[in-house]
Design an enzyme around this catalytic site. Structure first.
Site, PDB file in Angstrom:
ATOM      1  N   GLU A 243      79.152  60.969  11.734  1.00 43.03           N
ATOM      2  CA  GLU A 243      78.687  62.145  12.469  1.00 43.03           C
ATOM      3  C   GLU A 243      77.930  62.989  11.452  1.00 43.03           C
ATOM      4  OE1 GLU A 243      80.386  66.257  14.127  1.00 43.03           O
ATOM      5  OE2 GLU A 243      81.645  64.521  14.607  1.00 43.03           O
ATOM      6  N   CYS A 280      79.760  71.536  14.338  1.00 40.13           N
ATOM      7  CA  CYS A 280      78.768  70.487  14.570  1.00 40.13           C
ATOM      8  C   CYS A 280      78.148  70.609  15.951  1.00 40.13           C
ATOM      9  CB  CYS A 280      79.402  69.114  14.397  1.00 40.13           C
ATOM     10  SG  CYS A 280      80.890  68.865  15.375  1.00 40.13           S
TER      11      CYS A 280
END
Length: 519
Positions: A243, A280
């Protein structure tokens, strides 16, 4: 010797934690391989019990864990207590998934005549992949670090884990590891089930080690690409689940702005400044209609931004990177700063910052993730301009559409345009909240991730499993979930999904426990 910095004060102190040597890293990887040989044949019920024991262990040391993490992250006891609870929930959720069993994708095709002739018997399911390297992230010292979802899902799958501690919170990482290791030992897990390393070089050594079978990573795009380059040089390449970077665009339609502009301004400000913008899923770009209704939202954002104080960042690297990125967005990206808060406090802090640019001027140079409390507002006059802006944005974990109560055609057009570029599409909400559940997907198009898998929710376990098919195999060599009379889990038999036997679930079965509902 590693140091630790309190970002609230900016004071750095020595720790007694030493960098892990290449020899120590190799030894830990070998120990993880030895533990895997035991774990891969363990029952699902045993592994479910292990996960629950780990969750209990975290609760026993909650007070100490939160205190240490707060001193290294400045995130506050409230946030950290909630995050630790999330980590415990992840362990328990995977325990439920193990007992329910559908994650195995157990499938049986009996031998017999087919349109292509006689076919052999095939029995297929997913099995553990091997020792997993887990890289903790800076922004979630519990939920995406040592006690995070990568660790929980890898262990649930039947693998051992070697965790690379994040340098922003080494003391939190060590205490988290000791908590898990102590709980695992008490439960009876083999040595090497969970281990930890410290230092950037040790992380490189770990992904190159032949015992490591997969990598789970949450961090910067540059660091992820560096690790992928190392993996490419291995004699046997392995999967890397990263990620990496996410812009998370948010689109506000004219009708939405007219109907609830004040609420959108309040919610959007809270979303891009939550956790000092170090999520995020933070919305980095908001597409806002030109005209009075859009102006009102922008005024609300500007007022809140100007009144805001400095927000604590996790480390100095994030601070310097944010300064550089702002320079690029306002330079080559041509966005202009229209509001900024104050930043007179000590420590490592960032000023909430609001930028504006017209849709005609918006380019890829403006569409860069700024990890911090920064929002770029793109003013548009038509859906065609929104479409062109989406075209120059990189793939993201999320995108959000705020729409009016009666504009189905607009919503459909926007959804059709945006959905192919993201992993989660949010409507009339904000993306900075990732529910841990069976249906969650926390992934997206490059560069947000480099795979199609999720790092949150039950399907995250799929990353650390591999399929195997048995053809015409004697029953004695089959995993119990593929044996003839096993009925404790859902299985697809000759193309038909056969659900688990209610009687088997209620009585209990070797390797499976009661199925519980998730709320």
């Amino acid at each position: 010797m590693l140091t630790t910095t309190n970002p609230t004060t900016g004071i750095t102190q020595d720790t007694d934690i030493e960098l892990t040597s290449a020899a120590e890293t190799a030894a830990l990887a070998a120990s993880a391989q030895a533990a895997f040989e035991t774990l891969r044949t363990s029952s699902r019920e045993w592994r479910a019990g292990l996960l629950e024991a780990l969750a209990d262990g975290l609760e026993e040391r909650r007070t100490e864990l939160v205190a240490v993490a707060d001193a290294e992250t400045g995130l506050g006891e409230g946030r950290l207590n909630g995050e630790l609870g999330r980590s415990q929930f992840q362990f328990r959720l995977f325990a439920e998934a193990l007992r329910e069993g559908s994650y195995l994708e157990a499938t049986i095709d009996y031998a017999g005549d087919t349109p292509l002739g006689h076919g052999p018997e095939l029995r297929r399911m997913l099995i553990p992949i091997g020792p997993v390297a887990v890289f903790g992230s800076s922004n979630f010292p519990f939920a995406f670090s040592v006690v995070g979802g990568d660790t929980a899902s890898a262990l649930a799958a039947g693998n051992s884990v070697v965790i690379k501690a994040h340098s922003s919170h080494p003391l939190t990482s060590r205490l988290s590891f000791r908590t898990l290791a102590d709980a695992a030992t008490r439960y009876g897990a083999p040595d090497g089930t969970i281990s930890i390393i410290f230092g950037t070089q040790s992380g490189r050594d770990l992904v190159a080690d032949p015992h490591i079978a997969a990598v789970g990573f949450t961090g910067s795009l540059g660091a992820g690409e560096a690790l992928m380059e190392i993996i490419a040089t291995r004699e046997t390449p392995i999967p890397f689940y990263g990620e990496l970077s996410s812009l998370n665009p948010l689109v506000i339609t004219e009708a939405a702005a007219e109907e609830r502009g004040a609420a959108i301004a309040e919610g959007l400000f809270g979303s891009f400044t939550l956790g000092a913008g170090q999520f995020c899923t933070k919305p980095g770009v908001a597409l806002l209609p030109s005209g009075p209704s859009g102006d009102a939202i922008l005024d609300g954002l500007r007022e809140r931004t100007t009144a805001a104080g400095g927000l604590v960042l996790l480390n100095s690297r994030i601070s310097s990177s944010l300064t550089d990125i702002l320079g690029r967005i306002t330079g080559g990206g041509s966005a202009r700063i229209i509001a900024a808060g104050t930043n007179g406090d000590a420590g490592i802090r960032a000023t909430p910052t609001l930028l504006e640019i017209s849709a005609d001027d918006f380019t890829a140079a403006t569409a860069e993730e700024a990890f911090g409390p920064v929002l770029v507002v793109v003013r548009y006059t038509s859906l065609e301009q929104v479409s062109r802006a989406i075209d120059v944005m990189p793939g993201s974990l999320t995108a959000t559409i705020h729409h009016g109560h009666d504009e189905p055609q607009v919503v459909q057009e926007l959804s059709d345009k945006i959905a192919p570029t993201v992993g989660r599409l949010v409507f009339n909400g904000f993306p900075t909240g990732v529910r841990v559940s069976w249906a969650q997907h926390h992934g997206g198009n490059w560069p947000s991730t480099n795979s199609q898998h999720s790092s949150v929710g039950v399907s995250a376990i799929r990353r650390f499993l591999r399929p195997i098919a048995f053809q015409d195999a004697p029953e004695a060599v089959l995993p119990e979930e593929l044996r003839e009379n096993y009925t404790a889990i859902p299985r697809r038999i000759d193309g038909v999904l056969v659900l688990a036997s209610d009687r088997t679930r209620s009585l209990g079965h070797t390797g499976s426990g009661e199925q519980n509902a998730i709320v």
